[in-house]
Enzyme design. Sequence first.
Site, PDB file in Angstrom:
ATOM      1  N   HIS A   1      -3.209   1.773  -1.423  1.00  0.00           N
ATOM      2  CA  HIS A   1      -3.926   0.320  -2.176  1.00  0.00           C
ATOM      3  C   HIS A   1      -4.136  -0.360  -0.740  1.00  0.00           C
ATOM      4  CE1 HIS A   1      -3.032  -3.901  -3.133  1.00  0.00           C
ATOM      5  NE2 HIS A   1      -3.949  -3.573  -3.906  1.00  0.00           N
ATOM      6  N   SER A   2      -5.378  -1.110  -0.783  1.00  0.00           N
ATOM      7  CA  SER A   2      -5.622  -2.211   0.405  1.00  0.00           C
ATOM      8  C   SER A   2      -5.395  -1.521   1.675  1.00  0.00           C
ATOM      9  CB  SER A   2      -4.754  -3.142   0.053  1.00  0.00           C
ATOM     10  OG  SER A   2      -5.085  -4.565   1.021  1.00  0.00           O
ATOM     11  N   MET A   3      -4.409  -2.075   2.715  1.00  0.00           N
ATOM     12  CA  MET A   3      -4.332  -1.469   3.784  1.00  0.00           C
ATOM     13  C   MET A   3      -3.827   0.040   3.752  1.00  0.00           C
ATOM     14  SD  MET A   3      -1.702  -2.586   6.881  1.00  0.00           S
ATOM     15  CE  MET A   3      -0.193  -1.919   6.016  1.00  0.00           C
TER      16      MET A   3
ATOM     17  N   ALA B   1      -5.297   1.955   1.619  1.00  0.00           N
ATOM     18  CA  ALA B   1      -6.130   2.740   1.386  1.00  0.00           C
ATOM     19  C   ALA B   1      -6.992   2.927   2.647  1.00  0.00           C
ATOM     20  CB  ALA B   1      -7.081   2.017   0.196  1.00  0.00           C
TER      21      ALA B   1
ATOM     22  N   HIS C   1      -6.662  -8.105  -6.967  1.00  0.00           N
ATOM     23  CA  HIS C   1      -6.412  -7.107  -5.766  1.00  0.00           C
ATOM     24  C   HIS C   1      -5.283  -6.123  -6.198  1.00  0.00           C
ATOM     25  CE1 HIS C   1      -6.644  -5.478  -2.063  1.00  0.00           C
ATOM     26  NE2 HIS C   1      -5.587  -6.161  -1.614  1.00  0.00           N
TER      27      HIS C   1
END
Length: 287
Positions: free
Chosen positions: A101-103, A105, A263
Amino acid sequence: MSLAFEEVRLRLPHIELAAHLYGPEDGRPVLALHGWLDNAASFARLAPKLEGVRIVALDLAGHGHSDHRPAGASYAIWDYVHDVLQVAEQFGWARFSLLGHSMGAIVSVLLAGALPERIERLALIDGVMPYTGEAEGAPQKLGEALLAQMALAAKRKPVYGQFERAVEARMRGVGAVSREAAEYLAQRGLMPVPGGYTWRTDSRLTLPSPLRLTRAHAEAFVRRLSCPTRLVLAEQGMLANQAELTRLLEGSPIEVMTRPGGHHLHLDDEPGAELVADCFKAFLLAP
């Protein structure tokens, strides 16, 4: 809150990390990587819904209950890539999938691009590429980072007199989250101090990056992906309506699935977690 996991500590050659284990020991191996300033609780709703896989949800270095990096060290994105590879080595996983997820990813894409032979599948949530910087701005960015490092010793973490105040602060933070999501993250991310609670996270995590990959560098990692890759984009997320990202994804091997939510759609509520789980259940188990 669900306790359907096992808490473990992983002693790597260079650092000790904490993690939550989900699923059967003989399930398909998956490393789950959370976003910046989050922790392993980011997957508390999603992981139990992904049946048949063995998920190791890490507290990345400097986050949650994992160790902070030694004095003088930094938190470059590629250092997380090395940490993740070391975790896979500890479990004896020659090949494994990544759920990021996010960072997390971004770290997943960098590892899959660098060592494609190690990664079976990529399941990404509202994250693909790191923030980039071009050569002409590098001297200024390094100067800003150096000054921020020098000033860090004089700064103090916020102290919240009540747990609820910290939860409210996290709701308003980067990548705003629901109250329930903030509670999950705060339960794992806070520690008691005189006067109340403060975050366990290493203060160095908030420092600006001294050096960033150029856009050409970042796009090269995406183009080198060779494993099946699925990206869930949040309609109200941090990547929504980015024209350059749309252009990159159109020419990449990444399968994009857009779903309603913010997000942290996989953590904000149960319906959001179900939507994301539906995108990844069969995908992570496919041969």
